[in-house]
Scaffold this motif. Structure first.
Motif, short mmCIF file in Angstrom:
data_model
loop_
_atom_site.label_atom_id
_atom_site.label_comp_id
_atom_site.label_asym_id
_atom_site.label_seq_id
_atom_site.Cartn_x
_atom_site.Cartn_y
_atom_site.Cartn_z
N ASN A 71 70.67 -21.47 51.34
CA ASN A 71 69.45 -20.87 50.81
C ASN A 71 68.51 -20.39 51.90
OD1 ASN A 71 70.21 -21.33 48.13
ND2 ASN A 71 69.38 -23.40 48.16
N PRO A 75 69.88 -15.34 53.15
CA PRO A 75 68.97 -14.19 53.08
C PRO A 75 68.78 -13.49 54.42
CG PRO A 75 68.08 -16.03 51.82
CD PRO A 75 69.26 -16.56 52.58
N ALA A 78 71.93 -11.54 55.09
CA ALA A 78 71.92 -10.39 54.18
C ALA A 78 70.99 -9.30 54.70
CB ALA A 78 71.50 -10.83 52.79
N ALA A 79 69.84 -9.70 55.27
CA ALA A 79 68.92 -8.72 55.84
C ALA A 79 69.57 -7.97 57.00
CB ALA A 79 67.64 -9.40 56.29
N ALA A 161 74.19 -7.25 49.30
CA ALA A 161 73.22 -6.75 50.27
C ALA A 161 73.64 -5.39 50.81
CB ALA A 161 73.07 -7.75 51.42
N ILE A 175 65.76 -4.78 51.20
CA ILE A 175 65.53 -6.19 51.51
C ILE A 175 64.65 -6.84 50.45
CG2 ILE A 175 64.38 -7.74 53.14
CD1 ILE A 175 65.35 -5.93 55.40
N PHE A 178 66.74 -7.35 47.31
CA PHE A 178 67.69 -8.46 47.45
C PHE A 178 66.97 -9.80 47.38
CE2 PHE A 178 69.94 -11.65 49.89
CZ PHE A 178 71.22 -11.57 49.37
N TYR A 179 65.87 -9.93 48.11
CA TYR A 179 65.15 -11.21 48.11
C TYR A 179 64.61 -11.53 46.72
CZ TYR A 179 65.21 -11.79 53.19
OH TYR A 179 65.60 -12.00 54.49
N PHE A 182 67.52 -12.63 44.61
CA PHE A 182 68.06 -13.91 45.08
C PHE A 182 67.15 -15.07 44.67
CE2 PHE A 182 68.86 -17.24 48.22
CZ PHE A 182 70.24 -17.31 48.20
#
Length: 260
Positions: A71, A75, A78-79, A161, A175, A178-179, A182
């Motif tokens: 967790n 992220p 993924a960024a 991503a 970004i 995605f965040y 997520f």
């Protein structure tokens, strides 16, 4: 004096493009700092989990360490994948890249391979640090299939991503999206909204598991051994919706977008 183009030279090989994309990701100040942050956060999160387990007299398990790391680390990785996907468009180098490499699919493939390599390295780092702490005073409760399944969930989110990066061609928008997905999906929609809606509607109760990516990845990640066929089916259908569609549209957009 007239000039001519030399069309006899071979195309840029894919392996060279992979090397270029890899250097673009890690051989910069920002890239190196992101790698340092990933490693530091992994260690800090693990130490916090170890401290809590010791204070509460809990049995320290590798599965708990990996879930906490996921967790925090995923992220950030993924960024990095999103920045890799959008670099030509946010840094305005698309004209140079696609002039040197007219076959855009090669650039897409190279970026995808590098994103997978970075994600794999981050997962192995997570597993390595967690494993060392577990051997020092905990319990390794995962089999090879357990570790493999957890790695596959990383691949799913990395593909999402990349898909968002290719879809938006803008780092900030991809970004943030995605965040938002997520955080909302992992901590609100999957554990709270889905079950509540399922209590009020039999249709939602039977349909929701097949479209909720975050529920499917959570159950897959925490499965004991190899997941059941139904769970694989739910992961496949939800991944098709939330990963496959954005990825397919995003790749099509990269291949056909006008370079300005």
């Amino acid at each position: 004096m007239s000039t001519t183009l030399d069309t006899s030279r071979a195309d840029v090989p894919l392996l060279r493009l992979i090397g270029v994309e890899f250097r673009k990701s890690v051989d910069t100040l920002a890239g190196r700092w992101m790698l340092i942050v990933i490693a530091a956060l992994t260690l800090i999160v693990d130490l916090i989990v170890v401290a809590i387990a010791n204070a509460a007299d809990f049995d320290l398990r590798l599965s708990s360490l990996l879930w906490s790391q996921k967790n925090v680390m995923l992220p950030i990785v993924a960024a990095m994948a999103i920045l890799l996907a959008t670099s030509e468009w946010t840094q305005r180098t698309a004209m140079v890249t696609f002039t040197l490499v007219p076959d855009r699919w090669k650039t897409v493939a190279a970026k995808s391979v590098v994103a997978l390599l970075l994600g794999t390295a981050a997962f192995l780092l997570s597993l390595g640090i967690g494993g060392l702490l577990t051997f020092a005073g905990g319990h390794w409760d995962l089999s090879f299939s357990d570790v493999t399944v957890r790695y596959l969930t990383w691949v799913v989110f990395l593909a999402q991503a990349l898909g968002l990066g290719f879809l938006f061609l803008n780092s900030a928008a991809a970004i943030v999206t995605f965040y938002a997905l997520f955080v909302l999906g992992t901590f609100i929609v999957a554990p709270i909204v889905g079950p509540l809606l399922g209590l009020k509607s039999q249709f939602v109760e039977s349909t929701w598991p097949w479209i909720d990516l975050y529920r499917a990845t959570f159950l897959t990640y925490h499965s004991d051994g190899w997941p059941s066929g139904d769970l694989w089916g739910q992961l496949a259908t939800s991944s098709l919706i939330w990963v496959g569609i954005p990825l397919a549209i995003g790749i099509w957009r990269v291949l056909h977008a006008e370079v300005k």
